[in-house]
Design a protein around this motif. Structure first.
Motif, mmCIF file in Angstrom:
data_model
loop_
_atom_site.group_PDB
_atom_site.id
_atom_site.type_symbol
_atom_site.label_atom_id
_atom_site.label_comp_id
_atom_site.label_asym_id
_atom_site.label_seq_id
_atom_site.Cartn_x
_atom_site.Cartn_y
_atom_site.Cartn_z
ATOM 1 N N LEU A 556 0.859 -1.182 0.000
ATOM 2 C CA LEU A 556 0.000 0.000 0.000
ATOM 3 C C LEU A 556 0.895 1.231 0.000
ATOM 4 C CD1 LEU A 556 -3.097 0.479 0.204
ATOM 5 C CD2 LEU A 556 -2.775 0.716 2.665
ATOM 6 N N TRP A 557 0.704 2.113 -0.974
ATOM 7 C CA TRP A 557 1.562 3.283 -1.113
ATOM 8 C C TRP A 557 0.719 4.540 -1.003
ATOM 9 C CZ3 TRP A 557 3.200 6.504 -5.658
ATOM 10 C CH2 TRP A 557 4.359 7.243 -5.375
ATOM 11 N N LEU A 558 0.908 5.284 0.076
ATOM 12 C CA LEU A 558 0.170 6.526 0.331
ATOM 13 C C LEU A 558 1.179 7.660 0.332
ATOM 14 C CD1 LEU A 558 -1.972 5.090 3.280
ATOM 15 C CD2 LEU A 558 -2.589 5.204 0.857
ATOM 16 N N PRO A 559 1.385 8.321 -0.825
ATOM 17 C CA PRO A 559 2.515 9.234 -0.967
ATOM 18 C C PRO A 559 2.328 10.616 -0.347
ATOM 19 C CG PRO A 559 1.274 9.139 -3.008
ATOM 20 C CD PRO A 559 0.653 8.133 -2.086
ATOM 21 N N ARG A 560 1.096 10.946 0.085
ATOM 22 C CA ARG A 560 0.889 12.323 0.539
ATOM 23 C C ARG A 560 -0.009 12.367 1.760
ATOM 24 N NH1 ARG A 560 -1.277 16.659 -3.750
ATOM 25 N NH2 ARG A 560 0.597 15.871 -4.773
ATOM 26 N N ALA A 561 0.418 13.140 2.753
ATOM 27 C CA ALA A 561 -0.428 13.436 3.906
ATOM 28 C C ALA A 561 -1.190 14.723 3.623
ATOM 29 C CB ALA A 561 0.420 13.592 5.163
ATOM 30 N N SER A 562 -2.422 14.804 4.112
ATOM 31 C CA SER A 562 -3.216 16.009 3.861
ATOM 32 C C SER A 562 -4.317 16.139 4.905
ATOM 33 C CB SER A 562 -3.835 15.968 2.457
ATOM 34 O OG SER A 562 -4.750 14.895 2.348
ATOM 35 N N LEU A 563 -4.851 17.347 4.964
ATOM 36 C CA LEU A 563 -5.974 17.640 5.860
ATOM 37 C C LEU A 563 -7.046 18.374 5.068
ATOM 38 C CD1 LEU A 563 -7.321 17.878 8.675
ATOM 39 C CD2 LEU A 563 -6.076 20.025 8.967
ATOM 40 N N GLN A 564 -8.270 17.850 5.098
ATOM 41 C CA GLN A 564 -9.414 18.510 4.473
ATOM 42 C C GLN A 564 -10.404 18.909 5.557
ATOM 43 O OE1 GLN A 564 -11.168 15.948 1.540
ATOM 44 N NE2 GLN A 564 -9.323 15.854 0.279
ATOM 45 N N ALA A 565 -10.777 20.165 5.561
ATOM 46 C CA ALA A 565 -11.748 20.664 6.534
ATOM 47 C C ALA A 565 -12.851 21.393 5.775
ATOM 48 C CB ALA A 565 -11.081 21.597 7.531
ATOM 49 N N ASP A 566 -14.073 20.917 5.906
ATOM 50 C CA ASP A 566 -15.212 21.492 5.181
ATOM 51 C C ASP A 566 -16.258 21.993 6.165
ATOM 52 O OD1 ASP A 566 -15.310 20.568 2.009
ATOM 53 O OD2 ASP A 566 -14.072 19.270 3.263
ATOM 54 N N THR A 567 -16.781 23.174 5.888
ATOM 55 C CA THR A 567 -17.944 23.692 6.597
ATOM 56 C C THR A 567 -18.992 24.049 5.558
ATOM 57 O OG1 THR A 567 -16.597 24.585 8.395
ATOM 58 C CG2 THR A 567 -18.826 25.469 8.138
ATOM 59 N N VAL A 568 -20.157 23.417 5.656
ATOM 60 C CA VAL A 568 -21.245 23.645 4.703
ATOM 61 C C VAL A 568 -22.446 24.181 5.462
ATOM 62 C CG1 VAL A 568 -22.823 22.590 3.029
ATOM 63 C CG2 VAL A 568 -20.443 21.807 3.178
ATOM 64 N N ARG A 569 -23.004 25.279 4.979
ATOM 65 C CA ARG A 569 -24.261 25.813 5.511
ATOM 66 C C ARG A 569 -25.377 25.502 4.515
ATOM 67 N NH1 ARG A 569 -24.288 30.028 9.340
ATOM 68 N NH2 ARG A 569 -22.783 29.466 10.972
ATOM 69 N N LEU A 570 -26.410 24.828 4.986
ATOM 70 C CA LEU A 570 -27.550 24.462 4.164
ATOM 71 C C LEU A 570 -28.691 25.441 4.442
ATOM 72 C CD1 LEU A 570 -28.978 22.493 2.257
ATOM 73 C CD2 LEU A 570 -29.456 21.036 4.241
ATOM 74 N N HIS A 571 -29.038 26.216 3.417
ATOM 75 C CA HIS A 571 -30.116 27.203 3.525
ATOM 76 C C HIS A 571 -31.327 26.655 2.765
ATOM 77 C CE1 HIS A 571 -27.071 30.365 4.664
ATOM 78 N NE2 HIS A 571 -26.299 29.556 3.942
ATOM 79 N N ARG A 611 -14.123 16.713 8.654
ATOM 80 C CA ARG A 611 -12.669 16.818 8.788
ATOM 81 C C ARG A 611 -12.059 15.461 8.447
ATOM 82 N NH1 ARG A 611 -8.857 19.995 11.811
ATOM 83 N NH2 ARG A 611 -7.006 18.782 12.378
ATOM 84 N N LEU A 612 -11.167 15.455 7.465
ATOM 85 C CA LEU A 612 -10.500 14.229 7.034
ATOM 86 C C LEU A 612 -9.003 14.470 6.991
ATOM 87 C CD1 LEU A 612 -10.334 11.376 5.777
ATOM 88 C CD2 LEU A 612 -10.711 12.455 3.542
ATOM 89 N N GLU A 613 -8.271 13.684 7.763
ATOM 90 C CA GLU A 613 -6.813 13.744 7.724
ATOM 91 C C GLU A 613 -6.290 12.420 7.186
ATOM 92 O OE1 GLU A 613 -2.902 14.238 10.648
ATOM 93 O OE2 GLU A 613 -4.858 15.039 11.288
ATOM 94 N N LEU A 614 -5.495 12.489 6.123
ATOM 95 C CA LEU A 614 -4.912 11.306 5.509
ATOM 96 C C LEU A 614 -3.433 11.247 5.838
ATOM 97 C CD1 LEU A 614 -6.628 11.517 1.995
ATOM 98 C CD2 LEU A 614 -7.244 10.015 3.909
ATOM 99 N N LYS A 615 -2.951 10.059 6.159
ATOM 100 C CA LYS A 615 -1.551 9.886 6.528
ATOM 101 C C LYS A 615 -0.724 9.441 5.333
ATOM 102 C CE LYS A 615 -2.513 8.807 11.371
ATOM 103 N NZ LYS A 615 -2.320 7.843 12.483
ATOM 104 N N ARG A 616 0.557 9.690 5.416
ATOM 105 C CA ARG A 616 1.508 9.293 4.383
ATOM 106 C C ARG A 616 2.272 8.065 4.858
ATOM 107 N NH1 ARG A 616 7.054 10.611 3.418
ATOM 108 N NH2 ARG A 616 7.574 10.669 1.208
ATOM 109 N N GLY A 617 2.558 7.135 3.918
ATOM 110 C CA GLY A 617 3.350 5.988 4.326
ATOM 111 C C GLY A 617 3.288 4.850 3.332
ATOM 112 N N SER A 618 4.122 3.858 3.570
ATOM 113 C CA SER A 618 4.128 2.617 2.799
ATOM 114 C C SER A 618 3.815 1.479 3.753
ATOM 115 C CB SER A 618 5.489 2.397 2.141
ATOM 116 O OG SER A 618 5.757 3.406 1.176
#
Length: 649
Positions: A556-571, A611-618
């Protein structure tokens, strides 16, 4: 004469018929391929027999006999044959033939059918003596078999050939061999990677020569699996390298990183002298700068505004730089020349720096630190310094007019580079970019109307490696082209992108690009009786992955760590209220963490936070099942729906 006639009279009639040569026996009939090798294959490598003969520290000969059967149209790219060569690598001959399914000769390649094409010229941004001889032996019907023979005589022993017979997805291997002949005094350095059992080297010696041989047979087709390392990292490979080498009279050793770096350093020593006028310009530019980093930043801005990149691959020019004085007068250079020039500019500003060699490419796997050899395709600059009283290192990409100061990104970050110092080469790490630097933060407002349509506005701030692609779009495409790119890549069923804009944010520790957009979404949430079902996660869904078919072959090859943070307002329009909100979701694994939550706010809107945080690694191949479950859970959570109920009027 009568005697001769009488002799013919005594012979049977059949003996008097003209003698016709027998038709050649079929070669490589498809029926000879074991059925197991055809399974899942587009092509089968029938034979790959390579011989490397090292003549001396400055000369080697590489001969190749390669036979590939193309089973279906997906393998048709193997019907074209191409062999590169250059001023230091002479192509002695190139021969080819193509056979039908039964092994009958269809066509023998003629010299007039071989095209000879250069890869660049001094008229553009690519100066190269590399050429390619190419022939198209593809056939309208499959299966067919292509046979290729060629020989390269190399005067560049810095590089020994690499043996990787299976060169792509869907290629099975029937037979392959590598034979290396080398004088015992020179010694052969090699590294075996992913070889099947029984395929390791067999060494013999005869007099002053050593002979090494590798053989492989009956390997199934390679399959490109999800989240796997590149095929080049997983296919059976033997990498060869010299202990000592010579390029156009420049001798060196490559048995250690120190010695290999020493050769590179000495090859370019003394080429960092600037014209006096340029030195004076730099001194005036930095005279009131408060510290070394500020001086370097001014020099970098000067570099970006006054130079442009070209690629130079002319003989020794692949490793020996243009003098800094030449770049000062012409305003252009390749990665080595621009890095060397920047090093000279920084020296004039009182900032010591070193050129560093690196294997560049988006999320490219790191070099093999345990096998010193030429694993590089790019040069950058490294300037050790102090920051806030602590040791710090500044890295500079010298070929870009737009790259942020001190930023390496996915092209050269998160890997090792070879620092070229007067004491030789030193393997060092380039900047590491993790989830703290690689962020995507989005605020989205989704406005429903009573008829089931919707509009949306979104502002997305991307930093670090998350902004790399968007920075390229910003600098390389027009606004209209940027909008078209976004339209083509939005995964929405029906929409119109009414507004779109990209902009670079104020310079900070990590480069940032801000994306704003407005969307029209007809039929987005059509009422179903008194209820409306809405998926607030409009732009950040992470899809599930397909279930692994058969046994997993690669890690399993996960070459990049990242953080996604979303705020959605539903009107939602008057007359509707939330009837049901999805339950919160939260989980943490070895692959990353995920959390989502829905809240009804006092102002009548519904807020969704993800909120989604992905880790990097092999990770080992056994980890794929867990990663599959991780992605499945995220996909389910990302599709969760808010249920709105229409109140009685």
């Amino acid at each position: 004469m009568k005697a001769l006639l009488s002799l013919f009279a005594l012979l049977p009639f059949s003996a008097l018929l003209p003698l016709h040569p027998a038709a050649p026996a079929p070669k490589y009939p498809v029926a000879d391929i074991p059925a197991a090798l055809r399974e899942g294959a587009h092509t089968v490598l029938r034979a790959d027999d390579e011989v490397v003969t090292v003549k001396s520290t400055s000369r080697l000969v590489h001969t190749v006999h390669r036979v590939v059967t193309v089973l279906n149209a997906a393998g048709d790219d193997r019907g074209g044959v191409a062999v590169p060569y250059d001023a230091l690598n002479t192509l002695s001959y190139m021969r080819g033939a193509v056979y039908d399914a039964e092994g009958h000769l269809l066509h023998q390649l003629r010299a007039s059918e071989i095209r000879d094409q250069g890869l660049g010229s001094s008229g553009g941004n690519f100066m190269s003596d590399v050429r390619v001889r190419y022939a198209d032996l593809r056939q309208p019907q499959t299966p067919y078999t292509v046979e290729l023979d060629y020989e390269i005589v190399s005067e560049n022993t810095l590089f020994y050939p690499e043996w990787q017979p299976q060169q792509g997805d869907g290629m099975a291997l029937q037979s392959a061999s590598l034979l290396v002949n080398i004088p015992s005094a020179l010694a052969l350095r090699y590294q075996e990677r992913q070889l099947p059992a029984g395929a390791t080297a067999v060494k013999t010696s005869a007099g002053t020569q050593d002979v090494y041989q590798w053989k492989m047979t009956n390997l199934p087709a390679l399959e490109e699996e999800e989240v796997a390392p590149p095929l080049a990292e997983t296919a059976p490979t033997v990498v060869l390298a010299p202990a000592t080498f010579e390029v156009q009279g420049h001798k060196g050793t490559a048995s250690t990183w120190q010695s290999f770096g020493q050769w590179n350093y000495e090859l370019n020593a003394g080429r960092d002298q600037l014209p006096p006028a340029t030195v004076a310009k730099v001194e005036a530019l930095v005279k009131d700068a408060p510290d070394a980093r500020a001086r370097a930043q001014r020099v970098y801005a000067m570099l970006q505004s006054s130079t442009r990149y070209i690629s130079v691959q002319l003989g020794l020019g692949g490793w020996q730089t243009f003098p800094a004085s030449a770049v000062a007068s012409s305003g252009y250079g390749d990665c080595k020349a621009l890095s060397n020039y920047t090093k000279a500019l920084l020296a004039a500003a009182g900032v010591p720096a070193y050129v560093a060699l690196v294997g560049a490419g988006p999320d490219r796997p790191d070099l093999r630190a345990d096998f010193p050899s030429s694993q590089f395709n790019h040069a950058i600059l490294c300037a050790p310094m102090q920051r806030d009283g602590k040791p710090d290192t500044l890295w500079l990409e010298c070929t870009s007019q737009t790259e942020a100061f001190g930023y390496m990104g996915s092209f050269t970050g998160n890997r090792h580079a070879l620092l070229l110092t007067p004491q030789g080469g030193k393997l060092v790490a380039t900047p590491r970019y993790g989830a703290a630097e690689n962020r995507q933060e989005r605020r989205l407002d989704l406005f429903l109307d009573a008829t089931g349509g919707a509009t949306a506005t979104a502002r997305t701030v991307r930093t670090g490696q998350e902004q790399d692609l968007y920075a390229s779009l910003l600098h390389e495409l027009s606004p209209a082209e940027q909008k078209k790119y976004a339209t083509d890549h939005l995964r929405l069923p029906t929409f119109t992108l009414t507004k779109y804009n990209l902009a670079a944010a104020a310079a900070g520790a990590t480069p940032t690009v801000v994306e704003t957009m407005a969307l029209a979404l007809p039929g987005f949430a059509m009422p179903s009786g008194k209820r409306v079902f809405v998926s607030p996660n409009l732009l950040s869904r992470l899809p599930a992955l397909p279930t692994q078919v058969g046994e997993r072959q690669t890690g399993l090859w996960l070459p990049r760590a990242s953080l996604q943070a979303d705020t959605v307002r539903l009107h939602f329009p008057a007359g509707f209220k939330p009837e049901n909100l999805p339950a919160p979701v939260q989980f943490s694994t070895a692959y990353g963490t995920y959390a989502s939550q829905y809240t009804a706010l006092p102002d009548g809107t519904v807020q969704y936070i993800r909120r989604l945080e992905l880790k990097r690694g092999s990770l080992p191949k056994t980890a794929y099942a867990g990663y599959l479950d991780f992605r499945r859970k995220i996909s389910i959570a990302d599709k969760a729906q808010v249920v709105l109920l229409k109140t009685e009027s």
